[in-house]
Every structure is written in C-alpha cells, then in structure tokens.
Design a protein around this motif. Structure first.
Motif, PDB file in Angstrom:
ATOM      1  N   ALA A   1      -7.701   1.186  -1.715  1.00 18.73           N
ATOM      2  CA  ALA A   1      -8.436   1.358  -0.383  1.00 18.73           C
ATOM      3  C   ALA A   1      -9.659   2.494  -0.394  1.00 18.73           C
ATOM      4  O   ALA A   1      -9.743   3.618  -1.122  1.00 18.73           O
ATOM      5  CB  ALA A   1      -7.442   2.038   1.014  1.00 18.73           C
TER       6      ALA A   1
ATOM      7  N   ASP B   1      -3.904  -0.569   0.823  1.00 18.64           N
ATOM      8  CA  ASP B   1      -4.808  -1.393   1.407  1.00 18.64           C
ATOM      9  C   ASP B   1      -5.553  -0.360   3.127  1.00 18.64           C
ATOM     10  O   ASP B   1      -5.271   0.413   2.878  1.00 18.64           O
ATOM     11  CB  ASP B   1      -4.459  -2.594   2.141  1.00 18.64           C
ATOM     12  CG  ASP B   1      -3.292  -2.029   3.125  1.00 18.64           C
ATOM     13  OD1 ASP B   1      -3.745  -1.376   4.027  1.00 18.64           O
ATOM     14  OD2 ASP B   1      -2.459  -3.786   3.584  1.00 18.64           O
TER      15      ASP B   1
ATOM     16  N   GLN C   1       1.115  -1.588  -1.414  1.00 22.65           N
ATOM     17  CA  GLN C   1       0.766  -2.434  -1.949  1.00 22.65           C
ATOM     18  C   GLN C   1       1.945  -2.675  -2.798  1.00 22.65           C
ATOM     19  O   GLN C   1       1.811  -2.141  -3.124  1.00 22.65           O
ATOM     20  CB  GLN C   1      -1.139  -3.122  -2.759  1.00 22.65           C
ATOM     21  CG  GLN C   1      -1.764  -2.214  -2.190  1.00 22.65           C
ATOM     22  CD  GLN C   1      -2.300  -3.600  -1.240  1.00 22.65           C
ATOM     23  OE1 GLN C   1      -2.900  -5.267  -1.595  1.00 22.65           O
ATOM     24  NE2 GLN C   1      -2.099  -3.102  -0.093  1.00 22.65           N
TER      25      GLN C   1
ATOM     26  N   TYR D   1      -0.740  -2.998  -7.743  1.00 21.32           N
ATOM     27  CA  TYR D   1      -1.868  -1.938  -8.259  1.00 21.32           C
ATOM     28  C   TYR D   1      -1.223  -1.518  -9.180  1.00 21.32           C
ATOM     29  O   TYR D   1      -0.147  -1.551  -9.979  1.00 21.32           O
ATOM     30  CB  TYR D   1      -1.262  -1.012  -6.338  1.00 21.32           C
ATOM     31  CG  TYR D   1      -0.233  -0.019  -6.939  1.00 21.32           C
ATOM     32  CD1 TYR D   1      -0.164   1.430  -7.190  1.00 21.32           C
ATOM     33  CD2 TYR D   1       0.568  -0.597  -6.220  1.00 21.32           C
ATOM     34  CE1 TYR D   1       0.952   2.310  -7.476  1.00 21.32           C
ATOM     35  CE2 TYR D   1       2.018   0.664  -6.227  1.00 21.32           C
ATOM     36  CZ  TYR D   1       1.858   1.798  -6.698  1.00 21.32           C
ATOM     37  OH  TYR D   1       2.898   2.914  -6.845  1.00 21.32           O
TER      38      TYR D   1
END
Length: 123
Positions: free
Chosen positions: A5, A67, A73, A76
């Motif tokens: 993010a 995110d 997530q 990742y």
C-alpha cells in the motif's frame, strides 16, 4: 517489485488545520490519534498520513503486506526480500534490517532528489 500500500506521510505544522483542510477535500479520518499528533486520512484509494512533530519533511510510504485499507494481504513480498532486491540493484539502505528475521520491520531509502521513502511492514 510489489511494495504494498502507498501513502504520503506529511510533516504538518498544525494537525487540526491540516485535518480540516483534507476533510474539505473529501478525505475522512481513517486511523490515528489527533492528540498524539498523527492521523491517517483516506479518500477512495488515496491515503495521506498527517504527522505533527514526528519528522522534518514529507515521506513516501509503502506498507508491504497491506492493501490501501490496511488489510493484510494473503500473498506479499516480505520486506527482507525487498531489501535484498534493492541492495542487488545498488540502492543504498539507510537503516538495514536483519534479513534472517521475520515479522514487522522497516527500512528507509533516499531517491536521487533527496526524497525519503519508508518501507514499513506491520505484519
């Protein structure tokens, strides 16, 4: 390279004035504690962190494993792997992390124009 993010962390002089300004632009308070001098503001998929007295200049921030809604997530790239890839590409790490560890960690890099970039993994 998936960095997670993205948000901009702003070093603000007056968190209340900054909060009111971003509220007028359609942002909402998403997380944080104004009395502690920090808020995360959200407008759709845009996140802005407001930080009073915590650092001197603005920082580009990435959160591996999250995110845009700060949700973990399922898949990742761990920050330790990202660090290895950055080093292999010749990018200097400001505060290297132990690559044998796991869990939360952060590192910083500086772009060619002096902009700070924080990679901050919370999981």
């Amino acid at each position: 390279m998936e960095l997670g993010a993205f948000s901009v962390s702003l070093a603000v002089k007056d968190i209340k004035k900054s909060k009111d300004f971003y509220l007028a632009l359609g942002f909402e308070v998403f997380h944080g504690d104004e009395s502690q001098g920090w808020l995360i503001m959200k407008n759709a998929s845009c996140n802005i962190g407001l930080f009073q007295g915590m650092f001197e200049k603005n920082i580009l921030t990435f959160n591996p494993g999250w995110d845009q809604n700060a949700q973990e997530q399922s898949s990742y790239i761990d920050i330790r792997q990202i660090q290895k890839e950055l080093k292999a590409k010749g990018i200097e790490i400001e505060n290297e992390i132990d690559e044998s560890g796991k869990g939360p960690a952060n590192l910083s890099i500086i772009d060619p124009d002096g902009n700070s970039i924080l990679l901050d993994q919370h999981i």
